[in-house]
Design a protein around this motif. Structure first.
Motif, short mmCIF file in Angstrom:
data_model
loop_
_atom_site.label_atom_id
_atom_site.label_comp_id
_atom_site.label_asym_id
_atom_site.label_seq_id
_atom_site.Cartn_x
_atom_site.Cartn_y
_atom_site.Cartn_z
N VAL A 241 44.54 32.16 38.22
CA VAL A 241 45.58 31.89 38.15
C VAL A 241 46.22 30.54 38.78
O VAL A 241 45.97 30.32 40.06
N GLN A 277 48.59 37.49 34.67
CA GLN A 277 49.04 36.40 34.25
C GLN A 277 49.52 36.85 32.88
O GLN A 277 48.39 37.19 32.10
N VAL A 282 53.49 35.02 36.29
CA VAL A 282 52.53 35.57 37.14
C VAL A 282 53.14 36.73 37.78
O VAL A 282 54.17 37.04 38.39
#
Length: 358
Positions: A241, A277, A282
């Motif tokens: 992420v 995510q 997130v």
């Protein structure tokens, strides 16, 4: 369309003033006309006009001087009440609550009239200042308590060390306690400074794009001595992420949450860290197998200095500021942090962040 109350009020005043001037000038005309007939003098038209106008204004001024205080008395009283309320607020007395119908009672009709809005604004200001003052006093009380306790311990054990007959083992024990309390005071001071900086509008957030999963891995490894010493099983499952955030501030968030999990997880327990995510968000979830948090404590767990009876005890060495710092930083990034827990079944803290915070 219905005219605005303010426009009607202005129009009414203009009409009244014009009518009063008309009456005064009319009276001045007949007064001067009578005076000219008695003295047998007929002035030029311009001179007569100027004399009539001046006398009319003099009569208008006299009427205002005589009638004004009687007509405006209620309005003066209204402003006097407002001024007195503001004086009380300036002296620190926030128990001000003006009657919401004050403006109407003083001849100012309509909820949307500026005077009515002024009364409501003063009441709102006083109520907000009262809440802030209560929070300030509670904050000072909590800080004094947190500082006073370790200082008392340090002072007591320092006096005990003056005993020259004390054996070395007990002396070392007392010195260790003094050192621990000093560390606790230092940590409290650091946390208070962090909160002060975060609360300040001058704090400049330096946001950059970086890999959140790599940051979490680095922090988990940096805490390895703590969780390895307690034989804690550390399970880390992270998606790749990339987010835009203040990297240094987010380090503080994860450090506080990971240290909390390690602190309250018993030997041989387990900590799970998940990073997932979605489209524009997130989620970081950190769970432990500690004593958990009672349902009645969970709504207040992020309050400054708040400590739940079971999991956030003084023996754990916390000051009750770590989670407040976490919440403050997360909210600065337009995110949210929440907790779910059952007594005896551990706790799970979830941080939700936008991928690109504002």
């Amino acid at each position: 369309m219905k005219p605005e109350p303010g426009i009607l009020h202005i129009a009414k005043n203009v009409i009244l003033v014009s009518l009063a001037l008309f009456i005064c000038w009319t009276g001045a005309f007949y007064i001067t006309r009578s005076a000219y007939s008695h003295i047998a003098w007929q002035p030029h038209e311009l001179i007569a006009f100027l004399i009539n106008a001046m006398l009319g204004f003099i009569l208008f001024g006299l009427c205002i001087t005589i009638i004004g205080p009687l007509v405006k008395g209620r309005e003066y009283e209204f402003f006097n009440e407002l001024i007195e309320a503001l004086k009380r607020i300036s002296r620190g007395d926030f128990r001000v609550n003006l009657d919401s119908t004050l403006a109407k009672r003083k001849g100012r009709q309509g909820h949307d009239h500026p005077f009515a809005q002024l009364v409501e604004g003063i009441n709102d200001m006083a109520a907000n200042l009262k809440v802030m003052e209560e929070l300030r006093q509670e904050f000072i009380s909590n800080v004094s308590h947190e500082i006073g306790s370790p200082l008392t311990s340090i002072s007591g054990f320092a006096r005990a060390l003056k005993d020259t007959t004390m054996d070395q083992e007990k002396r070392d024990q007392y010195l260790t306690i003094i050192e621990t309390e000093c560390v606790r005071l230092s940590r409290l001071s650091d946390n208070l400074m962090k909160l002060a900086v975060l609360d300040s509008s001058e704090h400049a957030s330096q946001q950059t794009s970086y890999r959140l999963d790599r940051q979490l891995v680095t922090l988990v490894l940096s805490c390895e001595p703590q969780w390895d010493d307690k034989k804690i099983e550390m399970n880390v499952e992270l998606e790749e992420v990339e987010i835009v955030a203040d990297k240094d501030l987010m380090i503080q968030v994860w450090i506080n949450l990971i240290h909390n999990a390690i602190k309250f997880t018993p030997k041989g327990g387990k900590i799970d860290i998940f990073l997932t995510q979605s489209e524009d968000e997130v989620n970081v979830r950190i769970t432990d197998t500690g004593p958990g948090i009672a349902p009645q404590d969970q709504p207040r767990i992020f309050e400054r200095f708040y400590k739940a009876d079971q999991s956030r005890t003084r023996t754990a060495g916390g000051s009750g500021l770590g989670l407040s710092i976490v919440q403050k930083i997360v909210e600065m990034h337009d995110g949210s942090v929440s907790v779910s827990s059952e007594p005896g079944e551990g706790a799970a803290f979830t941080v939700q962040l936008p991928i690109c915070s504002v």
